[in-house]
Design a protein around this motif. Structure first.
Motif, short mmCIF file in Angstrom:
data_model
loop_
_atom_site.label_atom_id
_atom_site.label_comp_id
_atom_site.label_asym_id
_atom_site.label_seq_id
_atom_site.Cartn_x
_atom_site.Cartn_y
_atom_site.Cartn_z
N THR A 34 0.82 -1.22 0.00
CA THR A 34 0.00 0.00 0.00
C THR A 34 0.85 1.26 0.00
O THR A 34 0.63 2.18 -0.81
CB THR A 34 -0.95 0.01 1.21
N ASN A 36 3.96 1.67 -0.85
CA ASN A 36 4.75 1.79 -2.10
C ASN A 36 3.87 2.21 -3.27
O ASN A 36 4.29 2.99 -4.12
CB ASN A 36 5.46 0.47 -2.41
N PHE A 37 2.65 1.71 -3.31
CA PHE A 37 1.73 2.09 -4.38
C PHE A 37 1.39 3.57 -4.28
O PHE A 37 1.39 4.30 -5.28
CB PHE A 37 0.46 1.24 -4.30
N TYR A 39 3.09 5.94 -2.73
CA TYR A 39 4.26 6.82 -2.86
C TYR A 39 4.82 6.84 -4.27
O TYR A 39 5.14 7.91 -4.82
CB TYR A 39 5.33 6.39 -1.86
N PHE A 40 4.96 5.67 -4.89
CA PHE A 40 5.63 5.60 -6.19
C PHE A 40 4.65 5.66 -7.36
O PHE A 40 4.96 6.26 -8.40
CB PHE A 40 6.46 4.32 -6.28
N ILE A 41 3.50 5.03 -7.25
CA ILE A 41 2.56 4.99 -8.37
C ILE A 41 1.68 6.25 -8.38
O ILE A 41 1.56 6.93 -9.40
CB ILE A 41 1.69 3.73 -8.30
N LEU A 42 1.06 6.55 -7.22
CA LEU A 42 0.20 7.73 -7.16
C LEU A 42 0.99 9.02 -7.01
O LEU A 42 0.50 10.10 -7.34
CB LEU A 42 -0.80 7.59 -6.01
N GLY A 43 2.19 8.92 -6.49
CA GLY A 43 3.04 10.10 -6.34
C GLY A 43 2.65 11.01 -5.20
O GLY A 43 3.00 12.20 -5.22
N SER A 148 -3.72 14.42 -3.65
CA SER A 148 -3.30 15.35 -4.71
C SER A 148 -3.54 16.80 -4.32
O SER A 148 -3.23 17.70 -5.08
CB SER A 148 -4.05 15.03 -6.01
#
Length: 274
Positions: A34, A36-37, A39-43, A148
Motif C-alpha cells: 500500500t 509503495n503504491f 508513494y511511487f505509483i500515485l506520487g 493530490s
C-alpha cells in the motif's frame, strides 16, 4: 446464550502460533504494498521512510516469532502482547498517513476482533481499550492524508463520526466474535469428551471379548481337573488324609466353573449412557 455468559469463560485459552504468524505476514505485506503504491505509483507525499521503518520492525518481530519461539501454542498473555504490538504498529503507520481520515483506519479493530475469537475476554477488553485510545489520539493528532491536494475533511461531523462508527462496530464485532469463539470451544470440548467415552467403551468391549475367549479356553482344562478329582474321590474313598483335599479341589473347581460361565455369558455389561 445469555449476554453475561460470554464474560464467564475460564478456559485456559491458547492461540496457534501458525495462525498468528500468517495473519501478521498478510498484514505486513498489505502495508508494504500500500505505501509503495501510494508513494511511487500515485506520487503522493508522506513520511515514507518512517512508514518503512515501522513495517521493518513488524517484519523483525514476525521472523522472531516464527523461527525463535519454539512453542506451537502461544499462551493467552503472549498472544495478547503480540496483538497489542500489532495494534500500536498499525496506529503509528496510520498516524503518518492521515490519521482518522485514512480509510484503512478501520483495520485498527482487527486485533481486538481476533482476540475476541481466540483469546480470553480480558484480553479483548484490554485490546478494545487500547483501540479506542488510539482512535481518539488519531482523531486529534495526525499527519495530513496523502492526496493530490483537493481533499477536504474539515467537517467536525465527519472527523468525529468516523471514530464513533468504528468504536460501535468494534463493540458489536468483538461481542459476536467472543460468542462464536465460546460456542466453538464448547463444541470442541464436547467432541473431545465424546471421543474419550467412545475410546473407553471400545477398550471395555475388547477386554470383555478377551475375557469370554479366556473363559472358553479355560473351560476344557478345568473340566479335566474336575473329572480327575472325581475319579480320585472314588478310588481313595473315605481316607481322611486325602478326602478333605479332594473335596476342596472339587468345590473350587465348581466355583471356577461358575465364574467362567458368568464371563462367557455376560462379557460386558451394557453402558446406560449408550
Amino acid at each position: 446464550m445469555k449476554l453475561l455468559e460470554v464474560f464467564k469463560s475460564t478456559d485456559n485459552i491458547q492461540l496457534d502460533k501458525k495462525t498468528l504468524v500468517i495473519l501478521r505476514w498478510i498484514a505486513i505485506i498489505g502495508q508494504f504494498v500500500t505505501i509503495n503504491f501510494v508513494y511511487f505509483i500515485l506520487g503522493f507525499n508522506f513520511p515514507f521512510f518512517y512508514c518503512c521503518l515501522i513495517i521493518l520492525f513488524g517484519v523483525l518481530t514476525n521472523v522472531f516469532l516464527q523461527f525463535k519461539i519454539k512453542e506451537n501454542l502461544l499462551s493467552n498473555l503472549s498472544s495478547t502482547l503480540y496483538l497489542i504490538y500489532d495494534l500500536i504498529q498499525l496506529a503509528a503507520l496510520v498516524f503518518f498517513t492521515g490519521g482518522i481520515n485514512n480509510p484503512f483506519v478501520i483495520l485498527l479493530a482487527i486485533p481486538a476482533i481476533v482476540s475476541s475469537t481466540f483469546l480470553s475476554i480480558k484480553s479483548t477488553i484490554n485490546l478494545s481499550f487500547i483501540t479506542v485510545i488510539s482512535l481518539i489520539m488519531l482523531t486529534l493528532y495526525h499527519f495530513p492524508l496523502p492526496s493530490s491536494g483537493d481533499l477536504n475533511f474539515d467537517s467536525k461531523y465527519y472527523l468525529y463520526g468516523v471514530p464513533i462508527a468504528i468504536i460501535i462496530g468494534l463493540i458489536f464485532l468483538c461481542y459476536f466474535g467472543a460468542r462464536f469463539g465460546l460456542e466453538t470451544r464448547k463444541r470442541t470440548e464436547a467432541l473431545n469428551k465424546l471421543e474419550l467415552v467412545l475410546a473407553k467403551e471400545h477398550e471395555l468391549k475388547a477386554i470383555g471379548v478377551q475375557a469370554a475367549a479366556a473363559a472358553h479356553s479355560l473351560s476344557t482344562p478345568l473340566s479335566t481337573i474336575k473329572l480327575v478329582a472325581k475319579e480320585l474321590e472314588k478310588e481313595i474313598g473315605n481316607k481322611e488324609k486325602y478326602s478333605k483335599d479332594i473335596k476342596l479341589l472339587l468345590s473350587q473347581s465348581s466355583r471356577c466353573g461358575e465364574i467362567l460361565k458368568k464371563l462367557s455369558m455376560v462379557p460386558l455389561k451394557k453402558d446406560d449412557f449408550f
